[in-house]
Structure formats: structure tokens, C-alpha cells
Design a protein around this motif. Structure first.
Motif, PDB file in Angstrom:
ATOM      1  N   VAL A  38       0.746  -1.414   0.072  1.00  0.00           N
ATOM      2  CA  VAL A  38       0.066  -0.072   0.071  1.00  0.00           C
ATOM      3  C   VAL A  38       0.888   1.351   0.011  1.00  0.00           C
ATOM      4  CG1 VAL A  38      -1.751   1.373   1.253  1.00  0.00           C
ATOM      5  CG2 VAL A  38      -1.770  -1.312   1.264  1.00  0.00           C
ATOM      6  N   VAL A  39       0.577   2.131  -0.915  1.00  0.00           N
ATOM      7  CA  VAL A  39       1.529   3.319  -1.232  1.00  0.00           C
ATOM      8  C   VAL A  39       0.395   4.574  -1.299  1.00  0.00           C
ATOM      9  CG1 VAL A  39       3.134   4.550  -2.424  1.00  0.00           C
ATOM     10  CG2 VAL A  39       3.183   2.159  -2.124  1.00  0.00           C
ATOM     11  N   SER A  40       0.929   5.579  -0.545  1.00  0.00           N
ATOM     12  CA  SER A  40      -0.156   6.627  -0.490  1.00  0.00           C
ATOM     13  C   SER A  40       0.901   8.091  -0.710  1.00  0.00           C
ATOM     14  CB  SER A  40      -0.716   6.939   0.774  1.00  0.00           C
ATOM     15  OG  SER A  40       0.239   7.410   1.814  1.00  0.00           O
ATOM     16  N   THR A  41       0.113   8.953  -1.473  1.00  0.00           N
ATOM     17  CA  THR A  41       1.056  10.301  -1.644  1.00  0.00           C
ATOM     18  C   THR A  41       0.009  11.762  -1.428  1.00  0.00           C
ATOM     19  OG1 THR A  41       2.011  11.548  -3.311  1.00  0.00           O
ATOM     20  CG2 THR A  41       0.120  10.473  -4.062  1.00  0.00           C
ATOM     21  N   ALA A  42       0.738  12.561  -0.948  1.00  0.00           N
ATOM     22  CA  ALA A  42       0.145  13.560  -0.422  1.00  0.00           C
ATOM     23  C   ALA A  42      -0.811  14.738  -1.615  1.00  0.00           C
ATOM     24  CB  ALA A  42       0.985  14.825   0.412  1.00  0.00           C
ATOM     25  N   CYS A  43       0.080  14.501  -2.611  1.00  0.00           N
ATOM     26  CA  CYS A  43      -0.385  15.084  -3.992  1.00  0.00           C
ATOM     27  C   CYS A  43       0.066  14.363  -5.208  1.00  0.00           C
ATOM     28  CB  CYS A  43       0.326  16.602  -4.095  1.00  0.00           C
ATOM     29  SG  CYS A  43      -0.379  17.585  -5.175  1.00  0.00           S
TER      30      CYS A  43
END
Length: 208
Positions: A38-43
Motif C-alpha cells: 500500500v502506497v500513498s502520496t500527499a499530492c
């Protein structure tokens, strides 16, 4: 042929040596989906916070399932010609939690590159499959916030089965076409030249 005689300790030593050789090679960095899932990014490419996961790697010919949380594209405000006032066309539930299918497997060692590759294959090349569903909340849900969308995605994954959403709909099932709202249905143009239509085999696919 007799099997080679090697102890488990020797096998572990050889594995460690090979792992060190891979880890120290600048071109052999592992992908984030393989190491983190699982990977997330702020923008992200949507202009807001996003999350991406690979939830199932299928057998040959069955494709792969990904999970994606992103803000839907917000249309520009429209001006009413009769009343001359601005009409708010923003969706009431801007975030979408989606379980999507593609025949392309992709990954990247950097967050920005990973999301760029996801959008390239899903939006620019339109290499996704419109899945079938038994009810509206199986593969796609809308939410008012990113946190609610992630929670909705987790709820969908608890009952998700990769073999139940491919093929022709049967017995009350339907095509869940909402994937098209996030990724579109048309082929984009790169450097002035149109890309091949969706589903056109790539060179390496055609040669197999």
C-alpha cells in the motif's frame, strides 16, 4: 539424476550473497507495491492525496487487481445562460474508492513514478477492464473525505474475490462502468501522435 547435496545453512548463505548483490545494484531497486503493498502520496496526479495498492496478482491471462483512492476530476463551474449565475458542478462525494482490474503489471521504486505509471496504463492507455458486480458497493464507493474513502475500500476488500468479477454478467450482475468516471474511455495523444486503441497488443505482447 542425483540431487545436489547442500545444507540449509549453505543455502541461506548463498541467498544472502545474492540478495546483497541485488540490493547494491542501482538498477535493481524493488518496486514499492512489492515491498509495501500500500502506497500513498500527499499530492498525486489528481492534485490531491491518493492511495494505491496491488491486491491480487493473477495467473497468466487473468490480469491483476489494484485498489485506488483518489479525488474525482472536478468540472469547472458553469454559468447559467438564462439566470447569469455560477452553478456549482462539483460532485457531492469527491473521493472515490475503487478496486480495478488490468492486464498490465507495473511497479516503481519511487512514489511519484509509481502513480505516474498507474495513470499512464489506466487513464492514458485505457488498459483497464470494466468488471462485473453483484451489487453497487462491491467494487466502487464514493466518500466525502479521503479517510472515509480508505475505510470504504477496506470494507470492500474484506469480501472481495478476484474470480467473481470477470466475464459476462449473470443472474442479476451488471457491468460496473464507474471505473470510466475516474480514468476515462478515450485514448490520449502523446507528442502529437495518437496512441493505439485500447487493447492493442504491445510489441512485447505480440511477440510472445
Amino acid at each position: 539424476m542425483n540431487a545436489s547435496k547442500i545444507s540449509s545453512l549453505d543455502t541461506q548463505t548463498l541467498q544472502t550473497q545474492l540478495a546483497q548483490a541485488i540490493d547494491t545494484h542501482p538498477q535493481c531497486r524493488p518496486g514499492l507495491l512489492a515491498t509495501h503493498r500500500v502506497v500513498s502520496t500527499a499530492c498525486g496526479p489528481s492534485g490531491d492525496v491518493e492511495l494505491l495498492a496491488r491486491v491480487h496478482v493473477g495467473a497468466l491471462g487473468r490480469g491483476h487487481w489494484y485498489a485506488h483512492v483518489a479525488r474525482l476530476p472536478v468540472p469547472a463551474p458553469e454559468t447559467s445562460k438564462t439566470e447569469k449565475k455560477t452553478v456549482n458542478t462539483a460532485p457531492p462525494y469527491p473521493f472515490t474508492a475503487l478496486i480495478c482490474h488490468s492486464n498490465i503489471v507495473y511497479d516503481a521504486p519511487e512514489v511519484n513514478l509509481l502513480f505516474q505509471r498507474h495513470y499512464y496504463w489506466m487513464r492514458d492507455r485505457v488498459y483497464y477492464t470494466v468488471p462485473k458486480a453483484g451489487h453497487r458497493d462491491q467494487l466502487c464507493r464514493s466518500a466525502t473525505s479521503f479517510a472515509q474513502a480508505v475505510q470504504a475500500l477496506a470494507a470492500m476488500l474484506r469480501t472481495f474475490h478476484p474470480d467473481h468479477h470477470l466475464g459476462e454478467p449473470e443472474g442479476g450482475e451488471f457491468w460496473d462502468t464507474r471505473v470510466q468516471a475516474l480514468y476515462g474511455t478515450t485514448v490520449t495523444v502523446i507528442d502529437g501522435a495518437p496512441l493505439a486503441p485500447p487493447g492493442t497488443p504491445l510489441v512485447w505482447e505480440a511477440e510472445q
